[in-house]
Write a protein that holds these residues in place. Structure first.
Motif, PDB file in Angstrom:
ATOM      1  N   MET A 185       0.924  -1.242   0.026  1.00  0.00           N
ATOM      2  CA  MET A 185      -0.056  -0.063   0.121  1.00  0.00           C
ATOM      3  C   MET A 185       0.925   1.308  -0.215  1.00  0.00           C
ATOM      4  O   MET A 185       1.749   1.275   0.800  1.00  0.00           O
ATOM      5  N   LEU A 186       0.467   2.091  -0.774  1.00  0.00           N
ATOM      6  CA  LEU A 186       1.380   3.687  -1.127  1.00  0.00           C
ATOM      7  C   LEU A 186       0.392   4.727  -0.881  1.00  0.00           C
ATOM      8  O   LEU A 186      -0.667   4.670  -1.511  1.00  0.00           O
ATOM      9  N   ARG A 187       1.174   5.396  -0.059  1.00  0.00           N
ATOM     10  CA  ARG A 187       0.166   6.581   0.235  1.00  0.00           C
ATOM     11  C   ARG A 187       0.202   7.733  -1.044  1.00  0.00           C
ATOM     12  O   ARG A 187       1.054   7.559  -2.002  1.00  0.00           O
ATOM     13  N   LEU A 188      -0.991   8.250  -1.259  1.00  0.00           N
ATOM     14  CA  LEU A 188      -1.124   9.399  -2.503  1.00  0.00           C
ATOM     15  C   LEU A 188      -1.065  10.821  -2.141  1.00  0.00           C
ATOM     16  O   LEU A 188      -1.502  10.971  -0.947  1.00  0.00           O
ATOM     17  N   THR A 189      -0.519  11.747  -2.906  1.00  0.00           N
ATOM     18  CA  THR A 189      -0.755  12.910  -2.854  1.00  0.00           C
ATOM     19  C   THR A 189      -1.595  13.324  -4.184  1.00  0.00           C
ATOM     20  O   THR A 189      -1.364  12.600  -5.255  1.00  0.00           O
ATOM     21  N   ASN A 190      -2.607  14.287  -4.168  1.00  0.00           N
ATOM     22  CA  ASN A 190      -3.534  14.412  -5.160  1.00  0.00           C
ATOM     23  C   ASN A 190      -3.528  15.715  -5.479  1.00  0.00           C
ATOM     24  O   ASN A 190      -3.334  16.430  -4.711  1.00  0.00           O
ATOM     25  N   GLN A 191      -3.906  16.046  -6.580  1.00  0.00           N
ATOM     26  CA  GLN A 191      -4.263  17.296  -7.460  1.00  0.00           C
ATOM     27  C   GLN A 191      -5.553  17.909  -7.301  1.00  0.00           C
ATOM     28  O   GLN A 191      -6.707  17.111  -7.362  1.00  0.00           O
ATOM     29  N   VAL A 192      -5.730  19.190  -7.107  1.00  0.00           N
ATOM     30  CA  VAL A 192      -7.049  19.806  -7.031  1.00  0.00           C
ATOM     31  C   VAL A 192      -7.279  20.517  -8.184  1.00  0.00           C
ATOM     32  O   VAL A 192      -6.385  21.285  -8.757  1.00  0.00           O
ATOM     33  N   ARG A 193      -8.528  20.368  -8.645  1.00  0.00           N
ATOM     34  CA  ARG A 193      -8.768  21.015 -10.092  1.00  0.00           C
ATOM     35  C   ARG A 193      -9.642  22.378  -9.660  1.00  0.00           C
ATOM     36  O   ARG A 193     -10.879  22.374  -8.920  1.00  0.00           O
ATOM     37  N   PRO A 194      -9.223  23.737  -9.784  1.00  0.00           N
ATOM     38  CA  PRO A 194      -9.832  24.886  -9.380  1.00  0.00           C
ATOM     39  C   PRO A 194     -10.828  25.540 -10.392  1.00  0.00           C
ATOM     40  O   PRO A 194     -10.778  26.740 -10.605  1.00  0.00           O
ATOM     41  N   TYR A 195     -11.782  24.672 -10.889  1.00  0.00           N
ATOM     42  CA  TYR A 195     -12.703  25.132 -11.618  1.00  0.00           C
ATOM     43  C   TYR A 195     -13.500  26.176 -10.948  1.00  0.00           C
ATOM     44  O   TYR A 195     -13.844  26.212  -9.647  1.00  0.00           O
ATOM     45  N   ALA A 196     -14.225  27.130 -11.680  1.00  0.00           N
ATOM     46  CA  ALA A 196     -14.983  28.225 -11.410  1.00  0.00           C
ATOM     47  C   ALA A 196     -16.107  27.848 -10.668  1.00  0.00           C
ATOM     48  O   ALA A 196     -16.609  28.384  -9.558  1.00  0.00           O
ATOM     49  N   TRP A 197     -16.592  26.648 -10.979  1.00  0.00           N
ATOM     50  CA  TRP A 197     -18.050  26.179 -10.261  1.00  0.00           C
ATOM     51  C   TRP A 197     -17.644  25.585  -8.658  1.00  0.00           C
ATOM     52  O   TRP A 197     -18.526  25.165  -8.027  1.00  0.00           O
ATOM     53  N   GLY A 198     -16.781  25.494  -8.335  1.00  0.00           N
ATOM     54  CA  GLY A 198     -16.220  24.648  -7.301  1.00  0.00           C
ATOM     55  C   GLY A 198     -16.455  25.493  -6.062  1.00  0.00           C
ATOM     56  O   GLY A 198     -16.460  26.617  -5.745  1.00  0.00           O
ATOM     57  N   ALA A 199     -16.721  24.785  -4.884  1.00  0.00           N
ATOM     58  CA  ALA A 199     -16.985  25.446  -3.677  1.00  0.00           C
ATOM     59  C   ALA A 199     -15.561  25.759  -3.030  1.00  0.00           C
ATOM     60  O   ALA A 199     -14.496  25.294  -3.542  1.00  0.00           O
ATOM     61  N   ARG A 200     -15.696  26.774  -1.973  1.00  0.00           N
ATOM     62  CA  ARG A 200     -14.377  27.196  -1.463  1.00  0.00           C
ATOM     63  C   ARG A 200     -14.123  26.511  -0.071  1.00  0.00           C
ATOM     64  O   ARG A 200     -12.934  26.839   0.284  1.00  0.00           O
ATOM     65  N   THR A 201     -14.853  25.808   0.379  1.00  0.00           N
ATOM     66  CA  THR A 201     -14.309  24.949   1.679  1.00  0.00           C
ATOM     67  C   THR A 201     -14.197  23.621   1.873  1.00  0.00           C
ATOM     68  O   THR A 201     -13.854  22.955   2.687  1.00  0.00           O
ATOM     69  N   ALA A 202     -15.146  23.084   0.842  1.00  0.00           N
ATOM     70  CA  ALA A 202     -15.432  21.364   1.123  1.00  0.00           C
ATOM     71  C   ALA A 202     -13.963  20.655   0.818  1.00  0.00           C
ATOM     72  O   ALA A 202     -13.936  19.931   1.868  1.00  0.00           O
ATOM     73  N   ILE A 203     -13.477  21.013   0.068  1.00  0.00           N
ATOM     74  CA  ILE A 203     -11.839  20.294  -0.248  1.00  0.00           C
ATOM     75  C   ILE A 203     -11.090  20.665   0.578  1.00  0.00           C
ATOM     76  O   ILE A 203     -10.573  19.718   1.270  1.00  0.00           O
ATOM     77  N   PRO A 204     -10.874  21.888   1.182  1.00  0.00           N
ATOM     78  CA  PRO A 204      -9.710  22.321   2.215  1.00  0.00           C
ATOM     79  C   PRO A 204     -10.277  21.627   3.328  1.00  0.00           C
ATOM     80  O   PRO A 204      -9.546  21.071   4.350  1.00  0.00           O
ATOM     81  N   ARG A 205     -11.525  21.534   3.845  1.00  0.00           N
ATOM     82  CA  ARG A 205     -12.063  20.882   4.711  1.00  0.00           C
ATOM     83  C   ARG A 205     -11.644  19.295   5.014  1.00  0.00           C
ATOM     84  O   ARG A 205     -11.108  18.823   5.855  1.00  0.00           O
ATOM     85  N   LEU A 206     -11.869  18.716   3.770  1.00  0.00           N
ATOM     86  CA  LEU A 206     -11.728  17.348   3.479  1.00  0.00           C
ATOM     87  C   LEU A 206      -9.950  16.983   4.044  1.00  0.00           C
ATOM     88  O   LEU A 206      -9.621  16.088   4.498  1.00  0.00           O
ATOM     89  N   LEU A 207      -9.251  17.855   3.547  1.00  0.00           N
ATOM     90  CA  LEU A 207      -7.685  17.798   3.562  1.00  0.00           C
ATOM     91  C   LEU A 207      -7.229  18.513   4.851  1.00  0.00           C
ATOM     92  O   LEU A 207      -5.843  18.449   4.892  1.00  0.00           O
ATOM     93  N   GLY A 208      -8.062  19.151   5.456  1.00  0.00           N
ATOM     94  CA  GLY A 208      -7.487  19.714   6.740  1.00  0.00           C
ATOM     95  C   GLY A 208      -6.653  20.781   6.552  1.00  0.00           C
ATOM     96  O   GLY A 208      -5.732  21.081   7.031  1.00  0.00           O
TER      97      GLY A 208
END
Length: 394
Positions: A1-24
């Protein structure tokens, strides 16, 4: 098992808090729309073996049979066939459709021969693969999805005196439902440029003045406010309006015209970025290509339910590239199948993952791992909420 780091896509329709909240992480005030977990070239994840970080596509390319397993390579080639996403929509996505395999391959090859760069804004096909997708709602999630009966849309237009409403009523009166829907959508997408703005503005003004109709009451005006002069706002009347409860899922095969409106969800799809847009966007719209790809059938809303197995919920639609597994929320003790590669994301809590072959590790909210083929069944236990994508039945 290998830990992952992942990329965020900053599309204009995105929310401003949900992904940061998920990622701490602290929100930075910009929209963050999608977190991609996989090996798609558009935003590949990185794995962290002992020798240091490696892009997941390169890690796979170095040993495809060992990482993906011989059966996955035999079916899909030396690539991870699925892509897992965490999606956070604060505004509507474009009205869109995805091609089937044959159309994706032929379209991609034609654009390659024409020398159109893959990243060109007017390019339709960015890879030669289809893109069926499954969406699992994490909170109430609103969408437009698939065509409803033409008669239902026509009833919503009764009593409207404007020119466009009258023309659409005529289109929707055709006895053949495919022809009725094709005629109405074609009319909207091919409104003459000199008259388009006037016709759409008159329709929206009349719709608003009468208070709207049925389930689509506020959608038309909201979409028109966001995208003035875009025929997609009126085209919404042709589609089913859907509100998913947390834990409900939709499966969208090729040809299903849809638009996500708002909410957070997990998506798993064939690893592709092929999108043909009909509206609600400032991006490229290729009307002839889109009309050839859209399925004008009237079908039920494509809800898909899970099977309950080994303490998990398994969503296995008619797409060989992927299966989605949900474990939790709450106290969990379950096993993930170990036949092929998998990607695991912790949505909440803290869980232990123990593979039949290899070591175990702990995942907390926002963390993810890539599990190569050959690891055997993986035990998941603790208290939390976990999703995992695997290859479809091998």
């Amino acid at each position: 098992m290998l830990r992952l780091t992942n990329q965020v896509r900053p599309y204009a329709w995105g929310a401003r808090t949900a992904i940061p909240r998920l990622l701490g992480a602290e929100p930075d005030g910009t929209p963050q729309a999608e977190l991609w977990l996989g090996a798609h070239h558009g935003a590949p994840s990185t794995v962290h073996p002992d020798g240091g970080p490696v892009p997941l596509p390169r890690f796979i390319a170095d040993d495809p049979h060992g990482v993906l397993g011989p059966r996955t390579v035999e079916r899909f080639g030396a690539r991870l066939p699925f892509l897992l996403k965490f999606l956070a929509a604060d505004a509507p996505l474009s009205l869109q459709v995805h091609p089937d395999t044959a159309r994706a391959r032929s379209g991609f090859e034609a654009e390659e021969r024409a020398g159109i760069p893959v990243g060109a804004p007017h390019r339709n096909y960015r890879d030669p693969h289809h893109k069926p997708e499954l969406l699992l709602a994490l909170d109430p999630f609103e969408a437009l999805c698939g065509f409803r009966e033409p008669a239902a849309a026509r009833r919503d237009l009764e009593g409207l005196d404007g020119e466009l409403a009258g023309l659409l009523r005529g289109d929707l009166a055709a006895s053949d439902t495919h022809e009725a829907l094709r005629s109405a959508l074609t009319r909207l997408l091919r409104l003459p440029a000199p008259e388009r703005g006037r016709l759409l503005a008159e329709f929206v003004a009349e719709w608003s003045a009468c208070g709207g109709r049925g389930a689509h009451t506020g959608i038309v005006t909201d979409l028109a406010d966001r995208y003035p002069g875009d025929p997609g706002a009126v085209a919404a009347l042709l589609l089913n309006r859907v509100t998913l409860r947390p834990g409900q899922a939709l499966f969208l095969p090729a040809g299903n015209l849809h638009a996500y409106l708002r909410g957070t969800a997990v998506e798993v799809m064939a690893s592709s970025d092929n999108v043909l847009r009909a509206g609600l966007t400032h991006k490229h719209v290729d009307v002839p290509e889109l009309l050839d790809v859209v399925d004008f059938s009237v079908l039920p809303v494509p809800y898909t339910g899970p099977r309950r197995l080994d303490g998990r919920r398994e969503f296995r639609p008619e797409a060989p590239e992927f299966t989605l597994h949900e474990i939790g929320p709450g106290r969990v003790a379950a096993y993930l199948p170990g036949e092929g590669p998998s990607v695991v994301l912790a949505l909440d809590g803290r869980v232990e993952l123990v593979a039949e072959v290899g070591h175990g590790l702990t995942l907390v909210r926002g963390e993810s791992v890539f599990i190569p083929a050959g690891s055997g069944p993986v035990k998941v236990e603790g208290r939390g909420h976990v999703v995992a994508a695997t290859v479809g039945a091998l």
